[in-house]
Design an enzyme around this catalytic site. Structure first.
Site, PDB file in Angstrom:
ATOM      1  NE  ARG A   1     -10.005  -6.249 -19.583  1.00 48.47           N
ATOM      2  CZ  ARG A   1      -9.832  -7.555 -19.782  1.00 48.47           C
ATOM      3  NH1 ARG A   1      -9.449  -7.993 -20.988  1.00 48.47           N
ATOM      4  NH2 ARG A   1     -10.048  -8.427 -18.820  1.00 48.47           N
TER       5      ARG A   1
ATOM      6  CE  LYS B   1      -4.358  -0.054   3.779  1.00 50.26           C
ATOM      7  NZ  LYS B   1      -5.230  -0.983   4.534  1.00 50.26           N
TER       8      LYS B   1
ATOM      9  CD  GLU C   1      -6.416  -9.541   7.324  1.00 53.11           C
ATOM     10  OE1 GLU C   1      -5.734  -8.705   7.947  1.00 53.11           O
ATOM     11  OE2 GLU C   1      -6.207  -9.833   6.136  1.00 53.11           O
TER      12      GLU C   1
ATOM     13  CG  LEU D   1      -2.753  -4.898   5.978  1.00 47.61           C
ATOM     14  CD1 LEU D   1      -2.079  -4.883   4.613  1.00 47.61           C
ATOM     15  CD2 LEU D   1      -3.870  -3.860   6.030  1.00 47.61           C
TER      16      LEU D   1
END
Length: 286
Positions: free
Chosen positions: A101, A150, A182, A206
């Site tokens: 990580r 996206k 949206e 989007l």
């Protein structure tokens, strides 16, 4: 029978698919995705999804060398292997396994993690929501400001859908600075008179593939579209409303924050656009 999925070049049973706990998609949400609808065993709006995928990858500087033709081959093979007639193909690309990580990107040359699988949706063409329409609530838009990419960062969208369900409704509309951006997983529209109104493209929403197809179809059928932001109050005074997405096509909305639209039933414009979209999508599917 388990599904056959695609993972980093291999087609394997879903229970055998494994991704590292250090994958950037898992620890950082550092990934993009697409969902391509499958109608009658064929892919709809495929070129649009591939173009948006390439844009998302570029915006996040994720390298993936799979070509358009290779993507098409993978999609078609998964559809065939799983006998999918109605549903979708989910595709996800992460920045790969960094080995631990770390906020820094993995070293140059680290291969991305590529996953695809099919999902059956037997009621995509019919079902209660199509017949009765959906009811939405409004929630504040608390997402990051690159919604045009996206990404898999869908926590607020998921929480908003759950809030709608808890309120006895079907979905949520996001509101920012007084205007609707949206839906939780869709582009949204209202209808006033003979005009469809929807928010213009920007980093705030989007760039929907179904939205783009709908625009083209509306132009062909001389249906007027006005691109501008609208408020919840304006939506409640509209003649009707609907949303678009790859898996829902054109979905009528019959209630916004408790106020019924079009007599509480799917409006004629939404129903007609749904018919047009499904018909055209079937004709153009590959």
């Amino acid at each position: 029978m388990s599904r056959i999925v695609y993972l980093n070049g291999e087609y394997i049973p879903e229970e055998e698919a494994k991704v590292s706990i250090f994958d950037r998609g898992f620890v950082m949400g550092d990934a993009v995705y697409e969902v391509t609808c499958v109608l009658d065993g064929k892919l709809t709006d495929f070129e649009g999804h591939m173009a948006r995928l390439a844009r998302s990858l570029k915006e996040l500087a994720i390298t993936c060398d799979i070509s358009r033709d290779e993507w098409l081959e993978i999609h078609r093979k998964l559809v065939a292997e799983n006998g999918l007639e109605l549903g979708g193909v989910y595709l996800q690309i992460t920045r790969g396994n960094a080995g631990d990580r770390d906020f820094h990107y993995p070293p140059a040359g680290t291969p991305p993690t590529v996953v695809l699988y099919t999902q059956e949706q037997p009621h995509m063409l019919d079902g209660p929501k199509v017949e009765k329409g959906v009811k939405v609530i409004s929630v504040p838009d608390l997402r990051w400001h690159r919604r045009d990419i996206k990404t898999v960062q869908l926590l607020w969208a998921s929480m908003s859908k759950m809030a709608a369900e808890a309120a006895g409704k079907d979905d949520a509309w996001f509101v920012e600075d007084g205007f609707v951006t949206e839906g939780s997983s869709n582009n949204c529209y209202i209808v006033k008179g003979n005009t469809i109104i929807t928010r213009p493209l920007s980093n705030d929403i989007l760039h929907g593939i179904t939205r783009a197809s709908l625009f083209r179809m509306c132009a062909e059928h001389q249906i007027k579209i006005e691109e501008r932001a609208f408020t919840i109050a304006e939506a409640q005074e509209a003649d009707e409303a609907f949303y678009t997405s790859a898996s829902a096509f054109v979905m009528p909305i019959v209630e916004v924050d408790g106020v019924a639209l079009s007599g509480g039933k799917p409006g004629p414009v939404a129903k007609r656009l749904r018919e047009i979209y499904i018909d055209e999508a079937r004709k153009a599917a590959i």
